[in-house]
Scaffold this active site. Sequence first.
Site, PDB file in Angstrom:
ATOM      1  CB  SER A 136      24.856  28.853 -39.101  1.00  0.00           C
ATOM      2  OG  SER A 136      24.875  29.976 -38.737  1.00  0.00           O
ATOM      3  CE  LYS A 175      29.368  30.673 -37.971  1.00  0.00           C
ATOM      4  NZ  LYS A 175      28.492  31.329 -38.995  1.00  0.00           N
TER       5      LYS A 175
END
Lengths: 217, 217
Positions: A136, A175
């Site tokens: 991701s 993230k």
Amino acid sequence: MKTKQEKLSPKQHCIVDFIYRFWEDRGFPPSIRDIVAGCGLSSTSVVDYNLRILERQGYIRRHREVSRGISMPAGAHTTGRRLFIPVIGQIAAGEPIPVPDTDAWDVTAASDTIEVTGDLTRGKEGVYALKVKGLSMVDAMINDGDIVLMQYVNAVENGEMAAVWLKSEKEATLKKFYLEEGRVRLQPANSRMKAIYAEPGNVEIQGRVIAVIRQLD
Amino acid sequence: MKTKQEKLSPKQHCIVDFIYRFWEDRGFPPSIRDIVAGCGLSSTSVVDYNLRILERQGYIRRHREVSRGISMPAGAHTTGRRLFIPVIGQIAAGEPIPVPDTDAWDVTAASDTIEVTGDLTRGKEGVYALKVKGLSMVDAMINDGDIVLMQYVNAVENGEMAAVWLKSEKEATLKKFYLEEGRVRLQPANSRMKAIYAEPGNVEIQGRVIAVIRQLD
DNA sequence: AAAATAATAGAACAGATGTTCGTTGTGGGC
DNA sequence: GCCCACAACGAACATCTGTTCTATTATTTT
């Protein structure tokens, strides 16, 4: 060894050799009397006399009045700090996944380390490493299998890549962190993946990415 | 540090840190009383008690009855060699660009070095570093400004990322290398960029990418 | 709560440790 | 031989150093 170095006498040569060998074998320096025995001398003052010369010429450093206070000269092994960074686990660059230990970031329990030099961390404290799992963060050019060096901080700027612990889910993730009105947005760097939103109270920042290391083959 | 390691108490953690930092600063180990003072304990027996645990768990080695007889476990400080890798220039991850020196890869003329540990190069010889300039390898997650560690080889497998010197253009570039029928294809890892084709005779491989290092901030 | 275990504190001890001092030995020059 | 500089010797000293022991406190287990 940057001082002028002149020819050593046989005794001085024996002493230097002995010190360095002892160090190599044992991992700590010899005492004066170890050197007496190791070089077949008969007095600690001979050792002291010659150690003074060896220090003056830059072969060793002495720390006055300290037992076993002989070290290698500055620069011979401290050009840059060597850091043993604990690789404390894998972090998901994807959806949050459970980590084995609910007390997520126990640095001291690291079973593996990566060795880096000080200039890679630029003197930062509280550095640990994580192995990235998932895709991701690929748009931020962090790939599955990469090692990320993390600096332990509990607050980051918007847009920084951070390791975040989600308390109620008991999960950690890597993230981009954005603090928005009343909520936290954890943004993947992968256009195929959606952001995660969380309550600020549910989020603990565990550090920010300061370096990425990838080895091929 | 390959022995089983359990969770350390705060005191044990302080002691380990202290020992390693003291070592780093001074070049010789602390005494038991140095540790007492350094960790704010009030008794040498607390140190002794905890040192026994730390030794059992593999964080340190102790040498009985020896002053300052604490060393690092075998292997913990000789894990890898320290290497000073010359950063010999910038390489274009884009179109070939001229480099200042027609003798492109004069390693000894490097004006800068990056220090890495041996485990990053995995014992390879002939390693040098390049700073990446451009965006043509972003799909391979090599960004502008990244450092790539290169191993000097003059042949690579198809698909490997290589530094290539184009002789008639006197230009160097970083691309994925493919040897096809009668020609060489230098493929960017960027879907917006076209491949470069060259005669095999015009192409010199100057090395292949073995690691990527990125520092943030 | 009680019992068991772990951790801490403090004191004392014996020996290790570095330093200092005066003396002796060695080699070279005159 | 004498003198000088350098090197070595030996003894003594004060302090550092690791270890041990007992008692107490803290924590965990039952």
